[in-house]
Design a protein around this motif. Structure first.
Motif, mmCIF file in Angstrom:
data_model
loop_
_atom_site.group_PDB
_atom_site.id
_atom_site.type_symbol
_atom_site.label_atom_id
_atom_site.label_comp_id
_atom_site.label_asym_id
_atom_site.label_seq_id
_atom_site.Cartn_x
_atom_site.Cartn_y
_atom_site.Cartn_z
ATOM 1 N N SER A 216 0.812 -1.217 0.000
ATOM 2 C CA SER A 216 0.000 0.000 0.000
ATOM 3 C C SER A 216 0.839 1.259 0.000
ATOM 4 C CB SER A 216 -0.914 0.020 1.231
ATOM 5 O OG SER A 216 -0.130 0.170 2.417
ATOM 6 N N GLY A 217 2.144 1.120 0.281
ATOM 7 C CA GLY A 217 3.019 2.275 0.389
ATOM 8 C C GLY A 217 3.417 2.587 1.821
ATOM 9 N N ARG A 218 2.762 1.925 2.783
ATOM 10 C CA ARG A 218 3.090 2.185 4.195
ATOM 11 C C ARG A 218 4.405 1.545 4.607
ATOM 12 N NH1 ARG A 218 0.770 1.050 8.805
ATOM 13 N NH2 ARG A 218 0.072 -1.011 8.183
ATOM 14 N N TYR A 219 4.743 0.439 3.993
ATOM 15 C CA TYR A 219 5.919 -0.314 4.416
ATOM 16 C C TYR A 219 7.132 0.100 3.588
ATOM 17 C CZ TYR A 219 2.951 -3.235 7.330
ATOM 18 O OH TYR A 219 2.082 -3.679 8.299
ATOM 19 N N ARG A 220 7.898 1.054 4.144
ATOM 20 C CA ARG A 220 9.136 1.501 3.517
ATOM 21 C C ARG A 220 10.254 1.412 4.547
ATOM 22 N NH1 ARG A 220 8.481 4.629 -1.196
ATOM 23 N NH2 ARG A 220 10.761 4.372 -1.369
ATOM 24 N N LYS A 221 11.456 1.191 4.087
ATOM 25 C CA LYS A 221 12.584 0.964 4.998
ATOM 26 C C LYS A 221 12.881 2.169 5.873
ATOM 27 C CE LYS A 221 16.021 -1.552 3.506
ATOM 28 N NZ LYS A 221 17.123 -2.098 2.685
ATOM 29 N N ASP A 222 12.568 3.381 5.372
ATOM 30 C CA ASP A 222 12.848 4.585 6.143
ATOM 31 C C ASP A 222 11.622 5.092 6.892
ATOM 32 O OD1 ASP A 222 11.387 5.287 3.957
ATOM 33 O OD2 ASP A 222 12.633 6.997 3.367
ATOM 34 N N ALA A 223 10.545 4.286 6.933
ATOM 35 C CA ALA A 223 9.306 4.707 7.593
ATOM 36 C C ALA A 223 9.174 4.016 8.948
ATOM 37 C CB ALA A 223 8.106 4.367 6.717
ATOM 38 N N ASP A 224 8.405 4.638 9.830
ATOM 39 C CA ASP A 224 8.106 4.057 11.129
ATOM 40 C C ASP A 224 6.903 3.144 10.964
ATOM 41 O OD1 ASP A 224 7.842 3.426 13.767
ATOM 42 O OD2 ASP A 224 6.981 5.355 14.376
ATOM 43 N N ASN A 247 9.857 -11.530 6.838
ATOM 44 C CA ASN A 247 9.187 -10.240 6.717
ATOM 45 C C ASN A 247 10.177 -9.120 6.405
ATOM 46 O OD1 ASN A 247 6.617 -11.297 7.106
ATOM 47 N ND2 ASN A 247 6.770 -11.147 9.328
ATOM 48 N N GLN A 248 11.417 -9.292 6.801
ATOM 49 C CA GLN A 248 12.446 -8.325 6.389
ATOM 50 C C GLN A 248 12.646 -8.392 4.879
ATOM 51 O OE1 GLN A 248 14.370 -5.857 7.654
ATOM 52 N NE2 GLN A 248 13.132 -5.942 9.534
ATOM 53 N N ARG A 249 12.558 -9.615 4.325
ATOM 54 C CA ARG A 249 12.665 -9.740 2.869
ATOM 55 C C ARG A 249 11.500 -9.030 2.188
ATOM 56 N NH1 ARG A 249 14.367 -15.078 4.332
ATOM 57 N NH2 ARG A 249 12.291 -15.956 3.938
ATOM 58 N N LYS A 250 10.324 -9.127 2.784
ATOM 59 C CA LYS A 250 9.162 -8.423 2.237
ATOM 60 C C LYS A 250 9.358 -6.917 2.303
ATOM 61 C CE LYS A 250 5.229 -9.964 3.934
ATOM 62 N NZ LYS A 250 4.290 -10.638 4.868
ATOM 63 N N LEU A 251 9.928 -6.444 3.399
ATOM 64 C CA LEU A 251 10.159 -5.005 3.549
ATOM 65 C C LEU A 251 11.144 -4.508 2.494
ATOM 66 C CD1 LEU A 251 9.606 -2.436 5.195
ATOM 67 C CD2 LEU A 251 11.514 -3.082 6.691
ATOM 68 N N ASP A 252 12.206 -5.262 2.267
ATOM 69 C CA ASP A 252 13.183 -4.885 1.239
ATOM 70 C C ASP A 252 12.520 -4.840 -0.136
ATOM 71 O OD1 ASP A 252 15.200 -4.738 3.102
ATOM 72 O OD2 ASP A 252 15.953 -6.766 2.736
ATOM 73 N N ALA A 253 11.725 -5.853 -0.438
ATOM 74 C CA ALA A 253 11.073 -5.911 -1.741
ATOM 75 C C ALA A 253 10.052 -4.792 -1.895
ATOM 76 C CB ALA A 253 10.394 -7.269 -1.927
ATOM 77 N N ALA A 254 9.268 -4.534 -0.846
ATOM 78 C CA ALA A 254 8.257 -3.474 -0.915
ATOM 79 C C ALA A 254 8.908 -2.125 -1.167
ATOM 80 C CB ALA A 254 7.442 -3.443 0.379
ATOM 81 N N ASP A 255 10.072 -1.908 -0.566
ATOM 82 C CA ASP A 255 10.784 -0.650 -0.771
ATOM 83 C C ASP A 255 11.262 -0.522 -2.222
ATOM 84 O OD1 ASP A 255 11.881 1.709 0.796
ATOM 85 O OD2 ASP A 255 13.697 1.016 -0.219
ATOM 86 N N GLU A 263 9.306 5.501 -10.407
ATOM 87 C CA GLU A 263 9.990 5.658 -11.691
ATOM 88 C C GLU A 263 9.029 5.460 -12.860
ATOM 89 O OE1 GLU A 263 13.068 2.761 -11.596
ATOM 90 O OE2 GLU A 263 14.045 3.611 -9.815
ATOM 91 N N THR A 264 8.015 4.607 -12.662
ATOM 92 C CA THR A 264 7.059 4.308 -13.724
ATOM 93 C C THR A 264 5.975 5.375 -13.829
ATOM 94 O OG1 THR A 264 7.466 1.953 -13.283
ATOM 95 C CG2 THR A 264 5.548 2.472 -14.622
ATOM 96 N N GLY A 265 5.838 6.189 -12.792
ATOM 97 C CA GLY A 265 4.841 7.248 -12.796
ATOM 98 C C GLY A 265 3.472 6.818 -12.303
ATOM 99 N N ILE A 266 3.433 5.748 -11.512
ATOM 100 C CA ILE A 266 2.184 5.289 -10.927
ATOM 101 C C ILE A 266 2.397 5.050 -9.437
ATOM 102 C CG2 ILE A 266 1.305 4.225 -13.046
ATOM 103 C CD1 ILE A 266 2.308 1.532 -12.072
ATOM 104 N N THR A 267 1.311 4.802 -8.712
ATOM 105 C CA THR A 267 1.445 4.502 -7.291
ATOM 106 C C THR A 267 1.815 3.030 -7.104
ATOM 107 O OG1 THR A 267 -0.871 3.842 -6.975
ATOM 108 C CG2 THR A 267 -0.360 6.207 -6.791
ATOM 109 N N LEU A 268 2.302 2.703 -5.915
ATOM 110 C CA LEU A 268 2.613 1.302 -5.611
ATOM 111 C C LEU A 268 1.342 0.460 -5.649
ATOM 112 C CD1 LEU A 268 4.526 -0.935 -4.774
ATOM 113 C CD2 LEU A 268 4.316 -0.172 -2.385
ATOM 114 N N ILE A 269 0.228 1.023 -5.192
ATOM 115 C CA ILE A 269 -1.044 0.307 -5.238
ATOM 116 C C ILE A 269 -1.407 -0.038 -6.675
ATOM 117 C CG2 ILE A 269 -3.540 0.585 -4.904
ATOM 118 C CD1 ILE A 269 -2.891 2.093 -2.309
ATOM 119 N N ALA A 301 -6.414 1.596 -10.315
ATOM 120 C CA ALA A 301 -5.535 0.606 -10.951
ATOM 121 C C ALA A 301 -6.225 -0.171 -12.060
ATOM 122 C CB ALA A 301 -5.032 -0.379 -9.895
ATOM 123 N N ALA A 302 -7.532 0.002 -12.208
ATOM 124 C CA ALA A 302 -8.303 -0.854 -13.112
ATOM 125 C C ALA A 302 -7.813 -0.798 -14.553
ATOM 126 C CB ALA A 302 -9.783 -0.496 -13.043
#
Length: 348
Positions: A216-224, A247-255, A263-269, A301-302
């Motif tokens: 959703s965008g909430r899980y970033r490595k520099d976020a609380d 779950n650390q692997r998920k955090l790395d991937a989500a970031d 870079e693509t010009g869209i949201t993570l969602i 996203a549709a």
């Protein structure tokens, strides 16, 4: 909104399915607020709603029923059974025995305020119950007009095939859909489940395409990161505990995926939903908004189509056919439980 075929049933459903797990005590307790979200989704072109008896102990079904009071004929309505509802400890008030199926469908029909369910789904595999027992009872519901079609959720490929063969050999109604976990972070079904569903002409209705909020965008490595906010997700600590390597692997991937989306010009969602939507085996991913803002961000996203260059980058971040955290797969075979793996030692 574009519509797609629900397998080979001839029924047409929207390319996004509205999931109702967040309506009720598990997410949004205000019934009026939940109903407004449902109506907004319908007004946006969604005609496919998925719920379950277990969601908020039946409250989700009640909310959906209220929302559809004057719009029932416009909606393909799906619900599920198998898990115990509420705090009931009676072992016969769960599962997929004929005894429970015949009783529980009546409860769901009452809560939903309808006399038929379009798609009635087995919520999880039930290896302790004969498939002939389950499909026999479900087939009777179809003949009685209480259910139109049958589906299942989180079935492994071997069980999908077995269920199709049982239906064929016993002349019973067959399952027409599978509802598996699928997201960029949970790609295990690409190995066998998706090809098997395609082989049998089944609809695929993925749950958790945003990985329970991880995309959703909430899980970033520099976020609380405070963890899941809904009651439903707070019970799933093994999927969110950041002390776990998976779950650390998920955090790395989500970031990395969030950076790719920027870079693509869209949201993570949009990236996450479009990834699932774009798979040729997928019918309708389930979106599960808790607020109107969630709904609006997911509807966006549709119409997103990802280019091959973006898909190649996604494959570099999360390899095809892999689950970064096995717990996200939704179900594990009892044969893999520790007790089942023990070897008996022959005595002297």
């Amino acid at each position: 909104m574009e519509h797609r075929n629900l397998g080979r049933t001839g029924v047409s459903v929207s390319k996004l399915c509205l999931g109702a797990m967040m309506f009720g005590a598990w997410g949004e307790p205000d019934h009026d607020a939940s109903i407004r979200i449902i109506h907004a989704a319908l007004d946006a072109g969604i005609n496919f709603i998925d719920t379950a008896d277990v969601y908020s102990a039946g409250e989700s079904e009640e909310i959906v029923g209220k929302a559809l009071k004057d719009r029932r004929d416009d909606v393909v309505l799906a619900t599920k059974l198998y898990m115990p509802v509420g705090e009931d400890a009676d072992p016969n008030r769960r599962g997929t025995s004929r005894r429970w199926i015949v009783e529980e469908v009546e409860h769901s029909l009452r809560r939903l305020g309808t006399d038929y369910i379009d798609l009635y789904q087995v919520h999880r595999p039930t290896p302790d119950t004969d498939l002939d027992e389950t499909l026999g009872a479900l087939s009777d519901l179809v003949r009685q007009g209480k259910v139109r079609y049958l589906g299942h959720s989180t079935y492994p490929a071997s069980l999908i095939v077995e269920a199709q063969w049982v239906a064929r050999d016993r002349h019973l109604q067959r399952f027409v859909s599978e509802q598996p976990p699928y997201s960029i972070l949970t790609r295990g079904i690409e190995n066998e489940v998706l090809p098997t569903a395609q082989k049998f002409g089944m609809a695929v209705i993925p749950w958790s395409p945003l990985q329970g909020g991880w995309l959703s965008g909430r899980y970033r490595k520099d976020a609380d990161v405070a963890g899941p906010t809904s009651a439903a997700r707070q019970r799933l600590t093994n999927r969110y505990d950041l002390s776990l390597p998976a779950n650390q692997r998920k955090l790395d991937a989500a970031d990395q995926l969030a950076q790719l989306a920027e870079e693509t010009g869209i949201t993570l969602i949009q990236l996450a939903l479009a990834f699932v939507l774009n798979h040729p085996a997928v019918t309708s991913p389930i979106i599960g908004p808790r607020t109107m803002e969630h709904l609006e961000s997911q509807l966006a996203a549709a119409d997103v189509v990802l280019g091959d260059d973006v898909l190649d980058r996604i494959d570099e971040i999360v390899a095809p056919g892999s689950n970064l955290n096995p717990a996200d797969g939704g179900w594990q075979s009892p044969a893999l439980e520790p007790a089942a793996r023990r070897r008996a030692h022959a005595g002297s």
